[in-house]
Design a protein around this motif. Sequence first.
Motif, mmCIF file in Angstrom:
data_model
loop_
_atom_site.group_PDB
_atom_site.id
_atom_site.type_symbol
_atom_site.label_atom_id
_atom_site.label_comp_id
_atom_site.label_asym_id
_atom_site.label_seq_id
_atom_site.Cartn_x
_atom_site.Cartn_y
_atom_site.Cartn_z
ATOM 1 N N ASP A 70 0.830 -1.208 0.000
ATOM 2 C CA ASP A 70 0.000 0.000 0.000
ATOM 3 C C ASP A 70 0.869 1.265 0.000
ATOM 4 N N ASP A 114 3.250 14.222 17.293
ATOM 5 C CA ASP A 114 2.139 15.104 17.665
ATOM 6 C C ASP A 114 2.533 15.944 18.874
ATOM 7 N N ASP A 159 2.264 11.655 -0.820
ATOM 8 C CA ASP A 159 1.327 12.612 -0.238
ATOM 9 C C ASP A 159 1.301 12.361 1.269
ATOM 10 N N ARG A 161 -0.520 13.423 3.718
ATOM 11 C CA ARG A 161 -1.836 13.203 4.320
ATOM 12 C C ARG A 161 -2.337 11.790 3.998
ATOM 13 N N ARG A 162 -2.171 11.369 2.763
ATOM 14 C CA ARG A 162 -2.629 10.036 2.373
ATOM 15 C C ARG A 162 -1.839 8.954 3.113
ATOM 16 N N GLY A 164 -0.310 9.342 5.962
ATOM 17 C CA GLY A 164 -0.692 9.446 7.369
ATOM 18 C C GLY A 164 -1.990 8.725 7.666
ATOM 19 N N GLN A 165 -2.946 8.860 6.786
ATOM 20 C CA GLN A 165 -4.229 8.169 6.969
ATOM 21 C C GLN A 165 -4.041 6.654 6.917
ATOM 22 N N LEU A 166 -3.162 6.202 6.051
ATOM 23 C CA LEU A 166 -2.892 4.775 5.912
ATOM 24 C C LEU A 166 -2.309 4.190 7.196
ATOM 25 N N GLY A 168 -2.532 5.684 10.357
ATOM 26 C CA GLY A 168 -3.167 6.159 11.582
ATOM 27 C C GLY A 168 -2.389 7.250 12.286
ATOM 28 N N GLU A 171 -3.692 13.839 13.567
ATOM 29 C CA GLU A 171 -3.849 15.036 12.730
ATOM 30 C C GLU A 171 -2.723 16.038 12.919
ATOM 31 N N GLU A 174 2.898 14.387 11.287
ATOM 32 C CA GLU A 174 3.031 14.390 9.828
ATOM 33 C C GLU A 174 4.131 13.436 9.379
#
Length: 224
Positions: A70, A114, A159, A161-162, A164-166, A168, A171, A174
């Motif tokens: 992925d 974070d 990317d 953000r992409r 990061g979403q993968l 977890g 927000e 980064e």
Amino acid sequence: MTEHAFSPAERSAIYRVIAARRDMRRFVPGSEIPEDVLFRLLQAAHAAPSVGLMQPWRFIRITDPALRRDIHAVVDDERQRTAEALGPRNAEFLALKVEGILDCAELFVVALGDGRQAHVFGRRTLPQMDLASVSCAIENLWLAARAEGLGMGWVSIFDPRRLGQLLGVPEDAEAVAVLCLGPVPEFPDRPQLEIDDWAVGRPLSEFVAENRWAAQAPIVGWST
């Protein structure tokens, strides 16, 4: 030289590993890194300097093969977009090997942690010093890996953000790097992008000034 200097042999080794470090893209498929070596490498990274001792680095070890694929897909999508943005150099860029995600022994994603906004010391006017600190950790890992005979490649084509979403990623954190790590067939004697005729490294003299921006520093030997 002061009494705090390392021995000539130790100093030579440090300069040698700096000169021999390369951004690697080709790895030996199916290879492994012993856990004790991996621990030493991460300890070297964690020993990096950081502004205000904030230690903003987070290392995510990728051990799930499906997740590795992925991540490769995320990088490959951005590779296509980067090629489009390069215009006339589109085909030339696509011919380059820019990552070794599917072949390397170990894969890490490095992120800015974070809660960084709470760290003001050294960041009030230069908030990007958190990224500078993470970069120092990555460089420590890179040099330690080379000293262990292992290659490392820093992949930045994705990317955030992409990715990061993968993974977890929170927000306020980064993802900033995908690191490919492992045994390599060989270490080239110069940067791969020079070998591939993509770019040419410039001499130190072009990057050092004295007192003012454009005043070249008259230091003997700095023209090479």
